[in-house]
Scaffold this active site. Structure first.
Site, PDB file in Angstrom:
ATOM      1  N   CYS A   1      -1.775  34.227  10.165  1.00  0.00           N
ATOM      2  CA  CYS A   1      -1.503  34.896  11.448  1.00  0.00           C
ATOM      3  C   CYS A   1      -1.136  33.883  12.527  1.00  0.00           C
ATOM      4  O   CYS A   1      -1.858  33.682  13.515  1.00  0.00           O
ATOM      5  CB  CYS A   1      -2.722  35.711  11.858  1.00  0.00           C
ATOM      6  SG  CYS A   1      -2.394  36.865  13.200  1.00  0.00           S
ATOM      7  N   GLU A   2      -0.017  33.212  12.333  1.00  0.00           N
ATOM      8  CA  GLU A   2       0.533  32.242  13.284  1.00  0.00           C
ATOM      9  C   GLU A   2       2.060  32.275  13.160  1.00  0.00           C
ATOM     10  O   GLU A   2       2.584  32.274  12.040  1.00  0.00           O
ATOM     11  CB  GLU A   2       0.073  30.808  12.976  1.00  0.00           C
ATOM     12  CG  GLU A   2      -1.416  30.561  13.066  1.00  0.00           C
ATOM     13  CD  GLU A   2      -1.873  30.318  14.487  1.00  0.00           C
ATOM     14  OE1 GLU A   2      -1.023  30.166  15.381  1.00  0.00           O
ATOM     15  OE2 GLU A   2      -3.114  30.293  14.698  1.00  0.00           O
TER      16      GLU A   2
ATOM     17  N   GLU B   1       0.809  -1.210   0.000  1.00  0.00           N
ATOM     18  CA  GLU B   1       0.000   0.000   0.000  1.00  0.00           C
ATOM     19  C   GLU B   1       0.854   1.277   0.000  1.00  0.00           C
ATOM     20  O   GLU B   1       0.797   2.091   0.919  1.00  0.00           O
ATOM     21  CB  GLU B   1      -0.938   0.007   1.208  1.00  0.00           C
ATOM     22  CG  GLU B   1      -1.964  -1.125   1.164  1.00  0.00           C
ATOM     23  CD  GLU B   1      -2.805  -1.207   2.421  1.00  0.00           C
ATOM     24  OE1 GLU B   1      -3.860  -1.848   2.366  1.00  0.00           O
ATOM     25  OE2 GLU B   1      -2.410  -0.631   3.471  1.00  0.00           O
TER      26      GLU B   1
ATOM     27  N   ARG C   1       2.853  20.356   6.394  1.00  0.00           N
ATOM     28  CA  ARG C   1       3.886  19.469   6.932  1.00  0.00           C
ATOM     29  C   ARG C   1       4.987  20.189   7.729  1.00  0.00           C
ATOM     30  O   ARG C   1       5.378  19.701   8.792  1.00  0.00           O
ATOM     31  CB  ARG C   1       4.521  18.640   5.808  1.00  0.00           C
ATOM     32  CG  ARG C   1       3.553  17.656   5.142  1.00  0.00           C
ATOM     33  CD  ARG C   1       4.276  16.724   4.175  1.00  0.00           C
ATOM     34  NE  ARG C   1       5.097  15.770   4.909  1.00  0.00           N
ATOM     35  CZ  ARG C   1       6.408  15.824   4.987  1.00  0.00           C
ATOM     36  NH1 ARG C   1       7.080  16.795   4.366  1.00  0.00           N
ATOM     37  NH2 ARG C   1       7.061  14.917   5.670  1.00  0.00           N
TER      38      ARG C   1
END
Length: 430
Positions: free
Chosen positions: A356-357, A287, A326
């Protein structure tokens, strides 16, 4: 840690300019705007065939089947291409099941996994006739039996084994340790299979194991595989016959400092161990997700401002953590390059977005010769890129383009701001 530019099939640099196959990234940015995800069809095909060549015996018979992990990149164009190549699908939600059906995939080529399946999702999977449901817990097994009874059928199931094997990867994407939420504890597997064998609407067809993602060593896979093969032997002694062995995915890619094994060599190593231990008769399922699409995609973003700080210089771009999660989530590294060679001296920047971080960053301490208005390519963004994107700060998600040779196809339109609140309602005046 020293990083380099990863080797990317489908993406090349010629005379200071980057191309996706035969199309310049600059032309794509001009035509479709930024932020923009760009995928190479050739890269996806090449990675798939690297798996597939190891899945065929010298006599032409198939010793394993590839089920693409849809969670890595669920764009319909990606799914359709992999279906045409012969892939089945590994699904972890009813939405992913609907996507696979939409591109015309055969339900018998689908395995339905996921640790928290709802009753509606289980009913959906059973109703369309998926190949197998991978069971993650005893309560889930009992729920599947009850739903199968209501539908008047027997549910094909595989139990997901948690082998307590350290995948040597980021703790957020490790899934095979005993303190992870996934699978049935190794010491409980035999007991659970015995209970499953007694349920009237359960049909045991396989056994499943998945230990994590972005794994760059073969040894954890072999450790887990040996544990699972031991279980199959014990189950046979109990009269429980296993028809397929699902080894999961998780093989890593090179983001710039990683050294994963060659896909074909890796696959041969696993399948040879299966044969050596006398289990070559099993239907083996692999998979892969990230290793099929991760290095088949880039994210293009435009430089908005170059800001000089007291201790840091900031390259502020129009892509953000909502477009590529990520780095903020995993502290993940992605190589970042100008799509055209810049002029002047390279300066060290943190590449950050407009959200805004303070956690909204895409790359730290990058030496870039850039000016405002230049376009950067964030490499190795084909997996867990768009699929993890959000509308935080009421930002529309990027457009997606797939390149095939010298042709580019818009495979998802950019979200408009109006579309983001089209389904919302106010309650009117008080």
């Amino acid at each position: 840690m020293t990083h380099s530019i990863p080797s990317l099939t489908g993406f090349t640099e010629h005379h200071g300019e980057w191309f996706a196959e035969g199309v310049s990234l600059s032309a794509l940015a001009n035509q479709y705007g930024t932020p923009l995800y760009v995928y190479s069809k050739h890269a996806i095909c090449t990675a798939y065939r690297a798996y597939d060549v190891a899945c065929i015996r010298a006599n032409g018979s198939r010793r394993a089947r590839i089920h693409y992990a849809v969670k890595a990149n669920s764009n319909l164009a990606v799914l359709d291409e992999l279906k045409q190549l012969g892939a089945g699908f590994d699904l972890v939600s009813g939405g992913e099941l609907a996507r696979a059906l939409h591109v015309g995939a055969d339900p018998k080529s689908m395995v339905f996994a996921g640790v928290g399946k709802s009753s509606d999702e289980i009913k959906f999977a059973l109703s369309v006739g998926v190949k197998c449901i991978n069971v993650e817990s005893i309560p889930e097994l009992q729920r599947i039996n009850s739903i199968a009874k209501s539908l008047g059928l027997r549910a094909p199931v595989s139990l997901r084994v948690n082998p307590d094997v350290d995948a040597q990867t980021h703790p957020y994407i490790s899934t095979g340790l005993k303190d992870n939420k996934f699978g049935i504890a190794y010491f409980e597997v035999l007991k659970t299979y015995r209970e499953a064998a007694l349920l009237p609407h359960i049909d045991i067809v396989g056994i499943d194991c998945h230990i994590g993602s972005q794994i760059t060593s073969t040894s954890p896979y072999l450790d887990a595989l040996d544990k699972v093969l031991d279980l199959i032997d014990q189950l046979k002694r109990d009269g429980i016959v296993i028809h397929h062995l699902d080894l999961g995915g998780g093989l890593g890619i090179d983001y710039g400092s990683d050294a994963p094994p060659d896909i074909t060599e890796f696959t041969n190593t696993l399948l040879n161990r299966v044969d050596e231990r006398g289990f070559g008769h099993l239907d083996v399922i692999l998979e892969p997700g990230r290793s099929l699409v991760g290095n088949a995609g880039v994210l293009l973003t435009q430089v908005e401002y170059l800001k000089t700080g007291a201790d840091k210089n900031f390259c502020i771009v129009n892509a953000a953590m909502n477009d590529l999660m990520r780095p903020a989530l995993y502290d993940a590294y992605h190589a970042i390059v100008p799509i055209k060679s810049g002029i002047g001296k390279a300066i060290t920047y943190d590449v950050v977005g407009p959200v805004c971080e303070s956690g909204d960053w895409l790359g730290k301490d990058r030496a870039l010769a850039v000016q405002e208005g230049d376009v950067l390519a964030i490499l190795s963004a084909g997996a867990y890129g768009f699929v993890m994107a959000s509308n935080y700060n009421t930002r529309g998600r990027p457009a997606e383009v797939m390149v095939d040779g010298d042709q580019a196809y818009l495979v998802r339109e950019r979200e408009s701001v109006n579309s983001l609140f089209a389904n919302e309602r106010t309650i009117g005046p008080s």
